[in-house]
Design a protein around this motif. Sequence first.
Motif, PDB file in Angstrom:
ATOM      1  N   PHE A  24       0.770  -1.238   0.000  1.00 19.53           N
ATOM      2  CA  PHE A  24       0.000   0.000   0.000  1.00 19.53           C
ATOM      3  C   PHE A  24       0.805   1.295   0.000  1.00 19.53           C
ATOM      4  CE2 PHE A  24      -3.077  -3.056   1.957  1.00 19.53           C
ATOM      5  CZ  PHE A  24      -3.891  -3.121   0.852  1.00 19.53           C
ATOM      6  N   SER A  25       2.114   1.231   0.130  1.00 18.93           N
ATOM      7  CA  SER A  25       2.907   2.446   0.105  1.00 18.93           C
ATOM      8  C   SER A  25       2.668   3.198  -1.208  1.00 18.93           C
ATOM      9  CB  SER A  25       4.389   2.100   0.244  1.00 18.93           C
ATOM     10  OG  SER A  25       5.173   3.262   0.162  1.00 18.93           O
ATOM     11  N   ARG A  26       2.311   4.471  -1.090  1.00 21.28           N
ATOM     12  CA  ARG A  26       2.068   5.354  -2.243  1.00 21.28           C
ATOM     13  C   ARG A  26       0.953   4.854  -3.169  1.00 21.28           C
ATOM     14  NH1 ARG A  26       7.319   8.727  -3.630  1.00 21.28           N
ATOM     15  NH2 ARG A  26       8.219   8.749  -1.569  1.00 21.28           N
ATOM     16  N   SER A  27       0.004   4.150  -2.598  1.00 21.23           N
ATOM     17  CA  SER A  27      -1.102   3.600  -3.393  1.00 21.23           C
ATOM     18  C   SER A  27      -2.267   4.567  -3.489  1.00 21.23           C
ATOM     19  CB  SER A  27      -1.619   2.304  -2.756  1.00 21.23           C
ATOM     20  OG  SER A  27      -0.685   1.289  -2.874  1.00 21.23           O
ATOM     21  N   ILE A  28      -2.977   4.431  -4.599  1.00 22.89           N
ATOM     22  CA  ILE A  28      -4.279   5.082  -4.767  1.00 22.89           C
ATOM     23  C   ILE A  28      -5.253   3.971  -5.127  1.00 22.89           C
ATOM     24  CG2 ILE A  28      -5.651   6.710  -6.105  1.00 22.89           C
ATOM     25  CD1 ILE A  28      -3.199   8.450  -6.345  1.00 22.89           C
ATOM     26  N   ILE A  29      -6.284   3.844  -4.311  1.00 26.03           N
ATOM     27  CA  ILE A  29      -7.236   2.735  -4.450  1.00 26.03           C
ATOM     28  C   ILE A  29      -8.620   3.267  -4.787  1.00 26.03           C
ATOM     29  CG2 ILE A  29      -8.400   0.870  -3.180  1.00 26.03           C
ATOM     30  CD1 ILE A  29      -5.827   0.556  -1.544  1.00 26.03           C
ATOM     31  N   LEU A  30      -9.247   2.650  -5.769  1.00 26.02           N
ATOM     32  CA  LEU A  30     -10.646   2.929  -6.079  1.00 26.02           C
ATOM     33  C   LEU A  30     -11.489   1.962  -5.260  1.00 26.02           C
ATOM     34  CD1 LEU A  30     -12.908   4.259  -7.815  1.00 26.02           C
ATOM     35  CD2 LEU A  30     -12.566   2.373  -9.430  1.00 26.02           C
ATOM     36  N   LEU A  31     -12.367   2.479  -4.402  1.00 23.86           N
ATOM     37  CA  LEU A  31     -13.265   1.618  -3.633  1.00 23.86           C
ATOM     38  C   LEU A  31     -14.385   1.125  -4.539  1.00 23.86           C
ATOM     39  CD1 LEU A  31     -13.800   3.245  -0.115  1.00 23.86           C
ATOM     40  CD2 LEU A  31     -12.720   1.062  -0.661  1.00 23.86           C
ATOM     41  N   ALA A  32     -14.386  -0.163  -4.819  1.00 21.96           N
ATOM     42  CA  ALA A  32     -15.403  -0.756  -5.683  1.00 21.96           C
ATOM     43  C   ALA A  32     -16.651  -1.111  -4.898  1.00 21.96           C
ATOM     44  CB  ALA A  32     -14.842  -2.007  -6.370  1.00 21.96           C
ATOM     45  N   ASP A  33     -16.495  -1.313  -3.585  1.00 26.68           N
ATOM     46  CA  ASP A  33     -17.630  -1.619  -2.720  1.00 26.68           C
ATOM     47  C   ASP A  33     -17.270  -1.220  -1.300  1.00 26.68           C
ATOM     48  OD1 ASP A  33     -20.180  -2.483  -2.097  1.00 26.68           O
ATOM     49  OD2 ASP A  33     -19.620  -4.589  -1.928  1.00 26.68           O
ATOM     50  N   HIS A  34     -18.259  -0.722  -0.565  1.00 24.74           N
ATOM     51  CA  HIS A  34     -18.061  -0.366   0.836  1.00 24.74           C
ATOM     52  C   HIS A  34     -19.408  -0.489   1.536  1.00 24.74           C
ATOM     53  CE1 HIS A  34     -16.405   1.497   4.385  1.00 24.74           C
ATOM     54  NE2 HIS A  34     -17.468   2.285   4.422  1.00 24.74           N
ATOM     55  N   SER A  35     -19.422  -1.289   2.588  1.00 18.88           N
ATOM     56  CA  SER A  35     -20.647  -1.464   3.369  1.00 18.88           C
ATOM     57  C   SER A  35     -20.263  -1.804   4.801  1.00 18.88           C
ATOM     58  CB  SER A  35     -21.504  -2.589   2.770  1.00 18.88           C
ATOM     59  OG  SER A  35     -20.889  -3.849   3.007  1.00 18.88           O
ATOM     60  N   SER A  36     -21.246  -2.042   5.635  1.00 22.20           N
ATOM     61  CA  SER A  36     -20.976  -2.411   7.029  1.00 22.20           C
ATOM     62  C   SER A  36     -20.299  -3.777   7.126  1.00 22.20           C
ATOM     63  CB  SER A  36     -22.278  -2.406   7.832  1.00 22.20           C
ATOM     64  OG  SER A  36     -23.187  -3.336   7.277  1.00 22.20           O
ATOM     65  N   GLU A  37     -20.343  -4.540   6.048  1.00 21.93           N
ATOM     66  CA  GLU A  37     -19.720  -5.870   6.037  1.00 21.93           C
ATOM     67  C   GLU A  37     -18.253  -5.833   5.621  1.00 21.93           C
ATOM     68  OE1 GLU A  37     -22.165  -8.525   3.737  1.00 21.93           O
ATOM     69  OE2 GLU A  37     -23.973  -7.746   4.696  1.00 21.93           O
ATOM     70  N   GLY A  38     -17.806  -4.730   5.031  1.00 22.38           N
ATOM     71  CA  GLY A  38     -16.416  -4.615   4.618  1.00 22.38           C
ATOM     72  C   GLY A  38     -16.274  -3.790   3.354  1.00 22.38           C
ATOM     73  N   SER A  39     -15.055  -3.789   2.823  1.00 23.88           N
ATOM     74  CA  SER A  39     -14.747  -2.971   1.649  1.00 23.88           C
ATOM     75  C   SER A  39     -13.858  -3.741   0.682  1.00 23.88           C
ATOM     76  CB  SER A  39     -14.013  -1.700   2.072  1.00 23.88           C
ATOM     77  OG  SER A  39     -14.760  -0.976   3.024  1.00 23.88           O
ATOM     78  N   ILE A  40     -14.000  -3.391  -0.600  1.00 22.27           N
ATOM     79  CA  ILE A  40     -13.179  -3.962  -1.664  1.00 22.27           C
ATOM     80  C   ILE A  40     -12.719  -2.818  -2.545  1.00 22.27           C
ATOM     81  CG2 ILE A  40     -13.211  -5.401  -3.754  1.00 22.27           C
ATOM     82  CD1 ILE A  40     -15.325  -7.132  -2.376  1.00 22.27           C
ATOM     83  N   GLY A  41     -11.455  -2.873  -2.957  1.00 22.53           N
ATOM     84  CA  GLY A  41     -10.935  -1.844  -3.843  1.00 22.53           C
ATOM     85  C   GLY A  41      -9.819  -2.382  -4.713  1.00 22.53           C
ATOM     86  N   PHE A  42      -9.391  -1.555  -5.658  1.00 26.64           N
ATOM     87  CA  PHE A  42      -8.318  -1.917  -6.577  1.00 26.64           C
ATOM     88  C   PHE A  42      -7.268  -0.807  -6.588  1.00 26.64           C
ATOM     89  CE2 PHE A  42     -12.149  -3.977  -8.225  1.00 26.64           C
ATOM     90  CZ  PHE A  42     -11.724  -5.303  -8.213  1.00 26.64           C
ATOM     91  N   ILE A  43      -6.000  -1.196  -6.420  1.00 31.98           N
ATOM     92  CA  ILE A  43      -4.904  -0.235  -6.480  1.00 31.98           C
ATOM     93  C   ILE A  43      -4.749   0.185  -7.945  1.00 31.98           C
ATOM     94  CG2 ILE A  43      -2.460   0.198  -6.060  1.00 31.98           C
ATOM     95  CD1 ILE A  43      -2.560  -2.088  -3.971  1.00 31.98           C
TER      96      ILE A  43
END
Length: 186
Positions: A24-43
């Motif tokens: 994750f150092s110097r990463s930019i992530i697009l959050l593809a999903d975010h809810s109370s159950e968790g999150s998913i993204g792509f660097i």
Amino acid sequence: MVTTTPKKGNLLIAEPTIFGDISFSRSIILLADHSSEGSIGFILNKPLDYTINDLVPEVEATFKVYNGGPVEQDNLYFIHKVPHLIPNSIEISLDIYWGGDFNMVAELIAKEIINENDIKFFLGYSGWDANQLENELKLNSWVVTENVYKNSIIEKNYETFWKEKMLEFGDEYSIWSNAPDNPNYN
């Protein structure tokens, strides 16, 4: 625009303080999903030394493949901006879509109907369990921003993206824009 509460479609910008983290150092992530159950993204800004043809020989194209994150790195994922051409796409937000019929993607690439400005491939993804991302935000690991680039984020220059964000944030962030990847090299 910086925000405090993450939501689907936002960007996570790695704080300069997480420089020791390989993923994750110097990463930019697009959050593809975010809810109370968790999150998913792509660097978005960590290219690998692979093209789509290296991973899927039937797809004769040299589209770059990116490190999407440390989870399921043996799986190929993609985001795109052509849902009218790729059935079963899931909207993230702002006309950015995730996944869909890969056979159709291969066909569209072969016919040169879509190009690298339309689609971005990833090995793996970034994932957080319930409340994990919120805890990382409390520890100041990430800055959450709105995606002002909309679907043109797919074609954003990955080499300078993090540095540009540091300069945009100004003040104490500006100094990090020119710092070496490893502060020991300073």
